[in-house]
Enzyme design. Structure first.
Site, PDB file in Angstrom:
ATOM      1  N   CYS A  34       0.967  -1.218   0.027  1.00 33.95           N
ATOM      2  CA  CYS A  34       0.018  -0.055   0.151  1.00 33.95           C
ATOM      3  C   CYS A  34       1.125   1.074   0.061  1.00 33.95           C
ATOM      4  CB  CYS A  34      -0.997  -0.070   1.362  1.00 33.95           C
ATOM      5  SG  CYS A  34      -2.028   1.450   1.531  1.00 33.95           S
ATOM      6  N   ASP A  41      -0.525  -5.468   0.264  1.00 32.71           N
ATOM      7  CA  ASP A  41      -1.908  -5.750  -0.299  1.00 32.71           C
ATOM      8  C   ASP A  41      -1.820  -6.918  -0.830  1.00 32.71           C
ATOM      9  OD1 ASP A  41      -3.204  -3.659   0.519  1.00 32.71           O
ATOM     10  OD2 ASP A  41      -2.529  -2.214  -1.124  1.00 32.71           O
ATOM     11  N   VAL A  56       3.436 -15.470 -23.443  1.00 38.76           N
ATOM     12  CA  VAL A  56       4.337 -15.188 -22.153  1.00 38.76           C
ATOM     13  C   VAL A  56       4.704 -16.651 -21.814  1.00 38.76           C
ATOM     14  CG1 VAL A  56       2.468 -15.088 -20.699  1.00 38.76           C
ATOM     15  CG2 VAL A  56       4.714 -13.900 -20.116  1.00 38.76           C
ATOM     16  N   GLU A  57       6.060 -16.781 -21.281  1.00 36.81           N
ATOM     17  CA  GLU A  57       6.561 -17.967 -20.649  1.00 36.81           C
ATOM     18  C   GLU A  57       6.331 -17.847 -19.078  1.00 36.81           C
ATOM     19  OE1 GLU A  57       8.812 -20.319 -18.522  1.00 36.81           O
ATOM     20  OE2 GLU A  57       9.292 -18.354 -18.661  1.00 36.81           O
ATOM     21  N   HIS A  75      -3.863   0.508  -6.572  1.00 36.95           N
ATOM     22  CA  HIS A  75      -4.191  -1.038  -7.089  1.00 36.95           C
ATOM     23  C   HIS A  75      -4.685  -0.691  -8.595  1.00 36.95           C
ATOM     24  CE1 HIS A  75      -6.317  -2.312  -2.925  1.00 36.95           C
ATOM     25  NE2 HIS A  75      -5.174  -2.373  -2.925  1.00 36.95           N
TER      26      HIS A  75
END
Length: 129
Positions: A34, A41, A56-57, A75
């Site tokens: 945060c 968080d 994506v690997e 967030h």
């Protein structure tokens, strides 16, 4: 390949670039800080995408997600940063990142960010009786 947190995302060639298919990944142990309190968080990140030429690997994705553990950000910023980095690495036809943050102060937060490659549209939905 490293076992330390890293912002480097590795990719590999899509084995079926002629076909639209959806990859769904669930990352239940995402952690960041945060920016106001410095407290951790926790979130579950859902990644849904239709790849174009690159995928994506997974190990690099795991290490990438770990790299946020000591990063403080709101967030909304974290979710959009994840989307931007993954789009930059894979250039997908479509990608959606959903971040479901656990309760903090009695409030659950879910952030959804999407990318659609210009000119791409999904095939019409097929309904079977």
């Amino acid at each position: 390949m490293s076992t330390q947190p890293s912002k480097d995302l590795e990719t590999f060639p899509n084995p079926r670039p002629e076909r639209d298919f959806v990859l769904h990944m669930r990352i239940p142990e995402f952690t960041c800080l945060c920016p106001k309190t410095g407290q951790p968080d926790f979130a579950t990140i859902h990644l849904d995408y239709v790849p174009d030429e690159r995928c994506v690997e997974l190990k690099s994705l795991k290490l990438y997600m770990w790299s946020f553990r000591d990063q403080g950000a709101f967030h909304e910023a974290i979710t959009n940063e994840i989307l931007d980095d993954l789009v930059r690495a894979t250039e997908p036809r479509y990608m959606k990142v959903t971040a479901e943050f656990y309760v903090r102060g009695g409030i659950y937060t879910t952030v959804v960010a999407e990318h659609r490659k210009p000119g791409w549209a999904p095939a019409p939905k097929v309904e079977l009786a």
